[in-house]
Design an enzyme around this catalytic site. Sequence first.
Site, mmCIF file in Angstrom:
data_model
loop_
_atom_site.group_PDB
_atom_site.id
_atom_site.type_symbol
_atom_site.label_atom_id
_atom_site.label_comp_id
_atom_site.label_asym_id
_atom_site.label_seq_id
_atom_site.Cartn_x
_atom_site.Cartn_y
_atom_site.Cartn_z
ATOM 1 N N SER A 254 0.891 -1.145 0.024
ATOM 2 C CA SER A 254 -0.108 -0.124 0.156
ATOM 3 C C SER A 254 0.930 1.408 0.081
ATOM 4 O O SER A 254 1.975 1.093 0.103
ATOM 5 C CB SER A 254 -0.796 -0.095 1.250
ATOM 6 O OG SER A 254 -0.291 0.239 2.317
ATOM 7 N N LYS A 255 0.178 2.332 -0.092
ATOM 8 C CA LYS A 255 1.008 3.669 -0.170
ATOM 9 C C LYS A 255 2.052 3.679 0.837
ATOM 10 O O LYS A 255 3.168 4.331 0.601
ATOM 11 C CB LYS A 255 -0.127 4.674 0.203
ATOM 12 C CG LYS A 255 -0.814 5.100 -1.164
ATOM 13 C CD LYS A 255 -2.342 4.579 -0.855
ATOM 14 C CE LYS A 255 -2.672 3.255 -0.956
ATOM 15 N NZ LYS A 255 -3.710 2.474 -0.261
ATOM 16 N N ARG A 256 1.667 3.329 2.254
ATOM 17 C CA ARG A 256 2.799 3.489 3.164
ATOM 18 C C ARG A 256 4.180 2.619 2.737
ATOM 19 O O ARG A 256 5.111 3.032 3.599
ATOM 20 C CB ARG A 256 2.242 3.189 4.508
ATOM 21 C CG ARG A 256 2.035 1.710 4.716
ATOM 22 C CD ARG A 256 0.934 1.432 6.107
ATOM 23 N NE ARG A 256 0.506 0.194 5.613
ATOM 24 C CZ ARG A 256 0.944 -0.903 6.068
ATOM 25 N NH1 ARG A 256 2.208 -0.661 6.418
ATOM 26 N NH2 ARG A 256 0.580 -2.141 5.905
ATOM 27 N N HIS A 257 4.111 1.819 1.863
ATOM 28 C CA HIS A 257 5.491 1.276 1.451
ATOM 29 C C HIS A 257 6.207 2.019 0.515
ATOM 30 O O HIS A 257 7.288 1.727 0.057
ATOM 31 C CB HIS A 257 5.175 -0.011 0.679
ATOM 32 C CG HIS A 257 4.600 -1.146 1.746
ATOM 33 N ND1 HIS A 257 3.275 -1.428 1.767
ATOM 34 C CD2 HIS A 257 5.195 -1.594 2.886
ATOM 35 C CE1 HIS A 257 2.947 -2.126 2.738
ATOM 36 N NE2 HIS A 257 4.071 -2.518 3.324
ATOM 37 N N GLY A 258 5.546 3.325 0.278
ATOM 38 C CA GLY A 258 6.073 3.976 -0.753
ATOM 39 C C GLY A 258 5.475 4.077 -2.193
ATOM 40 O O GLY A 258 4.171 3.872 -2.094
#
Length: 492
Positions: A254-258
Amino acid sequence: MSVRVRYAPSPTGMQHIGGVRTALFNYFFARAQKGSFILRVEDTDQERSTPEALQDLYDTLEWLGVEWDEGPLVGGDYGPYVQSQRFELYKEYAEKLVADGKAYRCYCTSERLDALREKQTLEKSKQQGYDRHCRNLDEAERSALEQQGLASVIRLKVPLEGKTTFHDVLMGDITRRNTDVNPDPVLLKSDGFPTYHLANVIDDHLMGITHIMRAQEWIPSGPLHILLYEAFGWEPPMYCHLPMVMGKDGQKLSKRHGSTSVRDFKAKGYLPEALINYVSMVGWSYDGEREFFTKDELCEVFSLEKINKAPGVFDYKKLEWYNGMYIRQKSDGQLTDMLIPYLVDAGFVSGNPSESETAKIAALVPIIKERLKVLGDVVDMARFLFAEIEAPAVEDLLPKKQDIPTTLEVLVRVLPILRKLGSVGDEVLEQELADIATLLDIKVNGVFMPIRVAITGSTVSPPLLDSIRLLGMDTAVARLERAITILKNEVA
RNA sequence: GUCUCCAUCGUCUAGUGGUUAGGACAUCGGGUUUUCAUCCCGACAACGGGGGUUCAAUUCCCCCUGGAGAUGCCA
């Protein structure tokens, strides 16, 4: 029977790695089997679907070069391919299920359902989900509720006993007790739109889809879909659940992985070839040895049997490596064209580069080509050519274990030599610079490094003489003299 | 909580009832080199645990553990 597969995203956000991987696998399978690849837009969530997301879907597939045989924009015999345009259809089929006693109207408010869910979690109730409150309403109760003008949804009557099994090409048979299937999921929402489950089953059937390839997160609803096919009296297609793509921490990517949206990768300067190649190797492999595949090659060799069952972690580093490899495969001319937009964006060259600007970039390309991981790297690498650099700090000008007076002497001696750039061969200059090192009894690096820092403002740069040539002698000399002044001030 | 799925180097993966368990990225060394990068060479590094089946299990079966996903009027 010819293979028909589909990619059916919902336009509720930017296309991301996971979705694209699913699209790619469907596409490759269709091509390898000489079948059809269908695009279907599942925009049944009126709240979250956006035109931007839809456009991003088209842009992404176009950028990747993935063409669909049937779907929006291109049409086909089974259209329309946008679910919101099939609105009436779902309603009819849902009503048919109600008429057949396979589904029923539910008048429960979302408030009641929220409260119910809250209570269940709080009590850690064994029963999770809808309590089938409206399933057994009698005619009188039902018409009373209708009289009140209450909004209703249509829910599937999931059998209270028995088990349901579906077959997965990779996983084999997957069985669930019907009591563990969602208790009577909503098929038709109160706004008249279908839920995923209903629309998906109807469309896959009507569109003649033969294989459903989708992420493993759908496995739990497999039995539910079978129940729906049974309720309609239809034959279910083949299933093939694809392993999920995870982030470094093992959680769903998801977004929090980049960056996960394809649009971001494109903006940073990843090549579609690299992204396609890398993404295809997560969850699929050819023989464990060969790792370079063009899109066309994948269309040839892709097969379901080689798909892995275990989820895979998305490795940005390996993608970078692929990207660097593909960048180096480009011709200098191609790369020049690809790099210009980045330099324009950085404000280094004008929006419509002049001939001299283009020539400068063309000369730059061969010396930075093997240093680029992503196209966007060009901005930092070329900054010293197109922008003023800050005056270097004294400590940056000094190579390791080299004092100020020595370094100063180096630069002073270097100046007349560099002025000969262009009138004599580079080898001659390099030799003369090396001679300074011998003369002063220092390492060759002790000569080159201070020049590099003086001229590029960095200890890392393309080859020195090439850099100076690109910069122009006037600027180079000015920067060198500035560095000399800085050092002189220290000595004084 | 319940249900379902999964399990080979840090990561992506190959593989077989008997292999020195192979490759790639990353990491670390070395070489080439004016820095970086490229390129070349080398090293490190894996079959989660316990039971079976078998002459023999990484491979087949069971349990455990671990991880993930699902449990919405989102898909």
